[in-house]
Write an enzyme that holds these catalytic residues in place. Structure first.
Site, short mmCIF file in Angstrom:
data_model
loop_
_atom_site.label_atom_id
_atom_site.label_comp_id
_atom_site.label_asym_id
_atom_site.label_seq_id
_atom_site.Cartn_x
_atom_site.Cartn_y
_atom_site.Cartn_z
N ARG A 82 0.85 -1.20 0.00
CA ARG A 82 0.00 0.00 0.00
C ARG A 82 0.88 1.25 0.00
O ARG A 82 0.60 2.24 -0.68
CB ARG A 82 -0.86 -0.04 1.27
CG ARG A 82 -2.11 0.79 1.21
CD ARG A 82 -2.99 0.52 2.43
NE ARG A 82 -3.76 -0.68 2.33
CZ ARG A 82 -4.84 -0.84 1.55
NH1 ARG A 82 -5.26 0.16 0.82
NH2 ARG A 82 -5.50 -1.97 1.51
N ILE A 109 -8.15 2.21 0.69
CA ILE A 109 -7.80 2.72 2.01
C ILE A 109 -6.48 3.46 1.86
O ILE A 109 -5.54 2.93 1.24
CB ILE A 109 -7.69 1.57 3.03
CG1 ILE A 109 -9.10 1.00 3.25
CG2 ILE A 109 -7.08 2.04 4.33
CD1 ILE A 109 -9.13 -0.26 4.10
N ASN A 124 -13.75 13.94 -0.23
CA ASN A 124 -14.30 12.63 -0.60
C ASN A 124 -15.82 12.72 -0.55
O ASN A 124 -16.39 13.54 0.17
CB ASN A 124 -13.83 11.56 0.39
CG ASN A 124 -14.33 10.17 0.03
OD1 ASN A 124 -14.34 9.80 -1.16
ND2 ASN A 124 -14.77 9.40 1.01
N HIS A 126 -19.18 10.28 0.19
CA HIS A 126 -19.50 8.98 0.79
C HIS A 126 -21.02 8.82 0.84
O HIS A 126 -21.73 9.73 1.27
CB HIS A 126 -18.92 8.89 2.21
CG HIS A 126 -19.18 7.57 2.84
ND1 HIS A 126 -18.49 6.42 2.49
CD2 HIS A 126 -20.10 7.18 3.77
CE1 HIS A 126 -18.95 5.40 3.18
NE2 HIS A 126 -19.93 5.83 3.96
N SER A 153 -22.75 12.36 1.98
CA SER A 153 -21.93 13.40 2.63
C SER A 153 -20.69 13.69 1.80
O SER A 153 -20.08 12.76 1.25
CB SER A 153 -21.43 12.91 4.00
OG SER A 153 -22.48 12.43 4.81
N GLU A 160 -8.91 8.89 9.49
CA GLU A 160 -9.98 7.96 9.86
C GLU A 160 -10.86 7.70 8.63
O GLU A 160 -11.39 8.65 8.03
CB GLU A 160 -10.83 8.55 10.99
CG GLU A 160 -11.86 7.58 11.52
CD GLU A 160 -12.89 8.26 12.43
OE1 GLU A 160 -13.94 7.66 12.64
OE2 GLU A 160 -12.62 9.39 12.89
N LEU A 161 -11.03 6.45 8.26
CA LEU A 161 -11.81 6.10 7.06
C LEU A 161 -13.23 6.66 7.16
O LEU A 161 -13.95 6.36 8.11
CB LEU A 161 -11.85 4.57 6.92
CG LEU A 161 -12.63 4.04 5.71
CD1 LEU A 161 -11.91 4.38 4.41
CD2 LEU A 161 -12.82 2.53 5.82
N ASP A 162 -13.60 7.47 6.20
CA ASP A 162 -14.93 8.11 6.15
C ASP A 162 -15.22 8.90 7.42
O ASP A 162 -16.38 9.09 7.79
CB ASP A 162 -16.05 7.06 5.91
CG ASP A 162 -15.83 6.26 4.65
OD1 ASP A 162 -15.36 6.84 3.65
OD2 ASP A 162 -16.13 5.05 4.65
N GLN A 188 -27.41 8.76 -5.47
CA GLN A 188 -26.46 9.27 -6.49
C GLN A 188 -26.96 10.55 -7.14
O GLN A 188 -26.16 11.42 -7.47
CB GLN A 188 -26.17 8.20 -7.54
CG GLN A 188 -25.17 7.16 -6.99
CD GLN A 188 -24.21 6.63 -8.03
OE1 GLN A 188 -24.55 6.53 -9.20
NE2 GLN A 188 -23.01 6.28 -7.60
C1 GAR Z 1 -20.43 6.79 -5.28
O1 GAR Z 1 -21.74 6.42 -4.94
C2 GAR Z 1 -19.66 7.23 -4.05
O2 GAR Z 1 -20.48 7.85 -3.11
C3 GAR Z 1 -19.12 5.92 -3.55
O3 GAR Z 1 -18.76 5.23 -4.70
C4 GAR Z 1 -19.66 5.57 -5.76
C5 GAR Z 1 -18.86 5.85 -7.02
O4 GAR Z 1 -19.72 6.05 -8.09
N1 GAR Z 1 -17.98 6.14 -2.70
C6 GAR Z 1 -17.73 5.42 -1.62
O5 GAR Z 1 -18.40 4.47 -1.27
C7 GAR Z 1 -16.51 5.86 -0.83
N2 GAR Z 1 -16.47 5.28 0.46
P1 GAR Z 1 -19.21 6.77 -9.40
O6 GAR Z 1 -17.93 6.05 -9.82
O7 GAR Z 1 -20.33 6.53 -10.40
O8 GAR Z 1 -18.99 8.22 -9.10
#
Ligand code: GAR
Length: 246
Positions: A82, A109, A124, A126, A153, A160-162, A188
């Protein structure tokens, strides 16, 4: 100074001041598309200068190329650790001298070194109303819990993750008919609305992360960020509110 030189200098100054954005993705890139669309309407407040994916077959890379944006595949599987991957990623990102790094479905991560490098200038998105449902499978977990409200969000990235400071959230109603797919679609549609707004706030210098947390126009944000109401979002998206209120 001649008029021509004057104009040229003005042009160069304008070019130099356009904020630069690097977007990291792993998949479809629908959020990336929302950012590209905002840029095409001159509503992003800056320019996406590169899109980087840890998966070479991510559809988002095609979206970038179609928009004339440099698309870089950096497969994490080609690195032993990583730390090695994040080190390579830092180099690629920094080559593009971004003002802001935007994680848009970047499913990795991150190492502390990576987070520290871009702390305060990395956002980011989420798919939950943080701090609820950090991690994966947020829609399925929300449905299993029988919650009546779910959402998305945008937050600054911390170690810290998310768990970083939240900037803005948008909520959706959860109905008994909802499935994981329908909930994902609803959430979305809100993601595509709020991410370009948050990016623009940052690039315009209105949104900053200080020692006391994030501020917008100098005013500290509440712990869960600004909340775009269901009605506000529905209005923006031209959705039929009557059905939802029934
Ligand atoms: C989105 O829904 C985003 O919120 C999520 O991945 C998707 C990507 O969609 N992100 C996470 O879960 C991060 N922890 P996209 O590639 O169509 O934008």
């Amino acid at each position: 100074m001649s008029e021509a030189t004057d104009t040229l200098n003005g042009f160069e100054a304008e070019q130099a001041s356009t904020p630069r954005v690097v977007v990291l993705i792993s998949g479809s890139g629908s959020n990336l598309q929302a950012l590209i669309d905002a840029q095409s309407y001159d509503e992003l407040g800056g320019e996406i200068v590169a899109v980087i994916s840890n998966k070479a077959d991510a559809y988002g890379l095609k979206r970038a190329r179609d928009a004339g944006i440099e698309a870089v595949a950096l497969p994490h599987r080609e690195y032993d650790s990583r730390e090695a991957f994040d080190g390579a990623l830092i180099k690629v990102i920094e080559r593009h001298e971004p003002d802001l790094v935007v994680l848009a479905g970047f499913m990795r991560i991150l190492t502390p070194r990576f987070v520290q490098r871009f702390y305060g200038r990395m956002l980011n998105i989420h798919p939950s109303l943080l701090p609820a449902y950090q991690g994966l499978h947020t829609h399925a977990r929300a449905l299993a819990d029988g919650v009546s409200e779910h959402g998305v969000s945008v937050h600054f990235v911390s170690e810290e993750l998310d768990g970083g400071p939240v900037v803005v959230q948008a909520a959706v109603d959860v109905t008994p008919e909802d499935t994981e797919d329908s909930l994902q679609q609803k959430v979305q549609s809100r993601e595509h609305l709020i991410y370009p707004i948050a990016v623009r706030w940052f690039l315009e210098g209105r949104l900053t992360l200080g020692a006391q947390g994030p501020t917008l126009d100098g005013t500290p944000l509440p712990p869960q960020g600004l909340r775009l109401s269901h009605a506000d979002a529905a209005e923006e998206l031209d959705e039929d509110l009557e059905d939802d209120d029934a």
